[in-house]
Scaffold this active site. Structure first.
Site, PDB file in Angstrom:
ATOM      1  NE  ARG A   4      -0.745 -10.160 -18.930  1.00 24.84           N
ATOM      2  CZ  ARG A   4      -1.184  -8.962 -19.288  1.00 24.84           C
ATOM      3  NH1 ARG A   4      -0.491  -8.212 -20.112  1.00 24.84           N
ATOM      4  NH2 ARG A   4      -2.344  -8.511 -18.844  1.00 24.84           N
TER       5      ARG A   4
ATOM      6  CB  SER B  56      -0.903   0.008   1.237  1.00 25.08           C
ATOM      7  OG  SER B  56      -1.456   1.293   1.398  1.00 25.08           O
ATOM      8  CD  GLN B  57       2.739   3.489  -4.847  1.00 23.54           C
ATOM      9  OE1 GLN B  57       1.907   4.282  -5.285  1.00 23.54           O
ATOM     10  NE2 GLN B  57       3.763   3.069  -5.569  1.00 23.54           N
ATOM     11  NE  ARG B  58      -5.107   5.964   1.227  1.00 24.03           N
ATOM     12  CZ  ARG B  58      -6.245   5.787   1.907  1.00 24.03           C
ATOM     13  NH1 ARG B  58      -6.973   4.714   1.711  1.00 24.03           N
ATOM     14  NH2 ARG B  58      -6.644   6.685   2.782  1.00 24.03           N
TER      15      ARG B  58
HETATM   16  C1  LIG Z   1      -0.260  -8.065 -25.086  1.00 29.62           C
HETATM   17  C2  LIG Z   1      -1.389  -7.481 -24.273  1.00 29.62           C
HETATM   18  C3  LIG Z   1      -1.832  -6.196 -24.537  1.00 29.62           C
HETATM   19  C4  LIG Z   1      -2.881  -5.635 -23.786  1.00 29.62           C
HETATM   20  N1  LIG Z   1      -3.285  -4.356 -24.048  1.00 29.62           N
HETATM   21  C5  LIG Z   1      -4.288  -3.789 -23.329  1.00 29.62           C
HETATM   22  C6  LIG Z   1      -4.744  -2.440 -23.580  1.00 29.62           C
HETATM   23  O1  LIG Z   1      -4.243  -1.754 -24.443  1.00 29.62           O
HETATM   24  N2  LIG Z   1      -5.737  -1.944 -22.798  1.00 29.62           N
HETATM   25  C7  LIG Z   1      -6.354  -2.696 -21.826  1.00 29.62           C
HETATM   26  O2  LIG Z   1      -7.274  -2.218 -21.176  1.00 29.62           O
HETATM   27  N3  LIG Z   1      -5.951  -3.963 -21.589  1.00 29.62           N
HETATM   28  C8  LIG Z   1      -4.948  -4.526 -22.304  1.00 29.62           C
HETATM   29  N4  LIG Z   1      -4.542  -5.807 -22.024  1.00 29.62           N
HETATM   30  C9  LIG Z   1      -5.204  -6.543 -20.935  1.00 29.62           C
HETATM   31  C10 LIG Z   1      -6.238  -7.535 -21.480  1.00 29.62           C
HETATM   32  O3  LIG Z   1      -7.256  -6.851 -22.181  1.00 29.62           O
HETATM   33  C11 LIG Z   1      -6.879  -8.334 -20.331  1.00 29.62           C
HETATM   34  O4  LIG Z   1      -7.582  -7.472 -19.476  1.00 29.62           O
HETATM   35  C12 LIG Z   1      -5.868  -9.087 -19.494  1.00 29.62           C
HETATM   36  O5  LIG Z   1      -4.944  -9.747 -20.329  1.00 29.62           O
HETATM   37  C13 LIG Z   1      -6.603 -10.099 -18.599  1.00 29.62           C
HETATM   38  O6  LIG Z   1      -6.911 -11.247 -19.318  1.00 29.62           O
HETATM   39  P1  LIG Z   1      -8.381 -11.866 -19.468  1.00 29.62           P
HETATM   40  O7  LIG Z   1      -9.322 -10.856 -20.005  1.00 29.62           O
HETATM   41  O8  LIG Z   1      -8.225 -13.136 -20.236  1.00 29.62           O
HETATM   42  O9  LIG Z   1      -8.880 -12.068 -17.985  1.00 29.62           O
HETATM   43  P2  LIG Z   1      -8.638 -13.110 -16.787  1.00 29.62           P
HETATM   44  O10 LIG Z   1      -9.145 -12.437 -15.584  1.00 29.62           O
HETATM   45  O11 LIG Z   1      -7.231 -13.614 -16.784  1.00 29.62           O
HETATM   46  O12 LIG Z   1      -9.652 -14.255 -17.078  1.00 29.62           O
HETATM   47  C14 LIG Z   1      -9.367 -15.492 -17.693  1.00 29.62           C
HETATM   48  C15 LIG Z   1     -10.534 -15.841 -18.605  1.00 29.62           C
HETATM   49  O13 LIG Z   1     -11.739 -15.976 -17.828  1.00 29.62           O
HETATM   50  C16 LIG Z   1     -12.844 -15.492 -18.576  1.00 29.62           C
HETATM   51  N5  LIG Z   1     -13.434 -14.311 -17.896  1.00 29.62           N
HETATM   52  C17 LIG Z   1     -12.837 -13.561 -16.913  1.00 29.62           C
HETATM   53  N6  LIG Z   1     -13.653 -12.583 -16.519  1.00 29.62           N
HETATM   54  C18 LIG Z   1     -14.767 -12.696 -17.254  1.00 29.62           C
HETATM   55  C19 LIG Z   1     -15.965 -11.951 -17.327  1.00 29.62           C
HETATM   56  N7  LIG Z   1     -16.191 -10.896 -16.545  1.00 29.62           N
HETATM   57  N8  LIG Z   1     -16.909 -12.333 -18.204  1.00 29.62           N
HETATM   58  C20 LIG Z   1     -16.715 -13.404 -19.006  1.00 29.62           C
HETATM   59  N9  LIG Z   1     -15.581 -14.159 -19.011  1.00 29.62           N
HETATM   60  C21 LIG Z   1     -14.634 -13.807 -18.150  1.00 29.62           C
HETATM   61  C22 LIG Z   1     -12.312 -15.099 -19.952  1.00 29.62           C
HETATM   62  O14 LIG Z   1     -12.429 -16.212 -20.804  1.00 29.62           O
HETATM   63  C23 LIG Z   1     -10.867 -14.798 -19.663  1.00 29.62           C
HETATM   64  O15 LIG Z   1     -10.000 -14.907 -20.780  1.00 29.62           O
HETATM   65  C24 LIG Z   1      -3.511  -6.396 -22.757  1.00 29.62           C
HETATM   66  C25 LIG Z   1      -3.061  -7.697 -22.513  1.00 29.62           C
HETATM   67  C26 LIG Z   1      -2.017  -8.249 -23.244  1.00 29.62           C
HETATM   68  C27 LIG Z   1      -1.565  -9.660 -22.931  1.00 29.62           C
END
Ligand SMILES: Cc1cc2nc3c(=O)[nH]c(=O)nc-3n(C[C@H](O)[C@H](O)[C@H](O)COP(=O)(O)OP(=O)(O)OC[C@H]3O[C@@H](n4cnc5c(N)ncnc54)[C@H](O)[C@@H]3O)c2cc1C
Length: 311
Positions: A261, A161-163
């Site tokens: 990642r 926590s940076q706070r």
């Molecule tokens: C190379 C790269 C570039 C990116 N660039 C950006 C960017 O420019 N801007 C930005 O905002 N983000 C960016 N992201 C983040 C990306 O959009 C995701 O938010 C992040 O990678 C989390 O992965 P996830 O959505 O698979 O979620 P996780 O939480 O890891 O969930 C795993 C899986 O569970 C399911 N799931 C999770 N939550 C839900 C839900 N609420 N409803 C339905 N299914 C769900 C989905 O199938 C999901 O893939 C980037 C990510 C990467 C790897």
């Protein structure tokens, strides 16, 4: 025993190359601390320490298995001669409970790798949600943790926590791109010194105002008062500020993070972290991560891939 991965030697070589060690079954890859000429501490790589991993009580199934027709020979399940890592055993037992596969025709532990390959290749990853691992992560910047906490499903985070904490624990993280370039490295060190100094000066000025009775900074309790100073002073901390955390995730979620990642196209600092997480996980459980391949890229960094993404 099929618990060895085909490229197990490569994994252990890389684990050692990154400075990995295993104590009491818990893998860790530590990262040293450096200091600028002015004494500001900083790190050049992520530190990853496995804090918790599953321990599975197969013997505990006895009272359940003994209650079925003796001809089914379910208690044999307790006598499998091949020991598995607790995490594989837990997920395998969970999966085998679905079909009551406890008798002699079940998949034996020696074939656990093939068992999980069938599940992951078919996308039946839900049994992987039973096994959780916890890690201490340090030497990671605030920009990396901002990306990491976007992974919501199956994950838990407790971040510094940076706070709450003061400048006495302030450290910075140098990006890989700056480390080999004399000028960029010097500029990083100057920035770290400047940020640490400005943070301290700002915290001191805010404290003075608080003691002078500033309404915006006043608080009834000492902790709240400190938070009011630090939550304001932190606004000038850069993305390069270290942000340690404890992360817990189930294997299905951790696999997804590694796939996203540790990909060759992922941002370089988070890839360094994901590669280390993978090396610790595959060292602890070569079966649940047995379908992954780690390879070195032309720039000397690593990437991790699997045929069975998003189990
Ligand atoms: C190379 C790269 C570039 C990116 N660039 C950006 C960017 O420019 N801007 C930005 O905002 N983000 C960016 N992201 C983040 C990306 O959009 C995701 O938010 C992040 O990678 C989390 O992965 P996830 O959505 O698979 O979620 P996780 O939480 O890891 O969930 C795993 C899986 O569970 C399911 N799931 C999770 N939550 C839900 C839900 N609420 N409803 C339905 N299914 C769900 C989905 O199938 C999901 O893939 C980037 C990510 C990467 C790897």
């Amino acid at each position: 025993m099929k618990t060895e991965r085909p490229e197990a030697r490569h994994v252990s070589e890389l684990f050692e190359k990154f400075g990995g060690s295993v104590a009491d079954g818990f893998p860790a890859i530590h990262a040293p601390t450096f200091r600028t000429q002015n004494g500001t501490p900083y790190l050049k790589a992520p530190g990853v320490v496995m804090l918790a991993r599953p321990q599975t009580n197969v013997a505990g199934l006895a009272g359940f298995l003994e209650g079925f027709d003796p001809e089914l020979k379910f208690p044999e399940y307790l006598e499998d001669p091949t020991p598995l890592p607790g995490s594989s055993q837990l997920c395998k037992t969970a999966g085998q409970t679905c079909y009551m596969s406890f008798g002699p025709r079940r998949t034996k532990n020696e074939n656990a790798a093939a068992y999980f390959e069938r599940l992951t290749s078919a996308g039946h990853g839900s049994v992987l949600e039973h096994a959780n691992f916890s890690f201490l992560l340090y030497g990671i910047s605030r920009s990396v943790t901002h990306e990491l906490v976007r992974h919501r499903a199956g994950m838990g985070f407790s971040q510094v926590s940076q706070r709450y904490v003061s400048g006495t624990v302030l450290r910075f993280v140098e990006r890989p791109e700056y480390q080999e370039d004399e000028k960029l490295h010097r500029l990083f060190e100057e920035r770290a010194d400047r940020a640490a100094k400005e943070y301290q000066e700002m915290a001191d000025s805010l404290l003075e105002r608080q003691e002078g009775g500033s309404a915006m900074l006043s608080a009834d309790y000492k902790t709240d008062a400190r938070k009011k100073v630090q939550q304001t002073a932190r606004s000038l901390l850069p993305n390069e500020t270290e942000a340690p955390m404890v992360l817990t995730g189930n294997v299905r979620a951790l696999r997804h993070i590694i796939e996203m990642r540790a990909d060759a196209h992922a941002e370089s600092e988070i890839r360094n972290l994901a590669v280390r997480l993978f090396l610790c996980l595959v060292t602890a459980d070569p079966i649940l991560f047995g379908d992954y391949e780690i390879s070195e890229l032309p720039d000397g960094t690593c990437t991790v891939t699997t045929e069975y993404r998003k189990a």
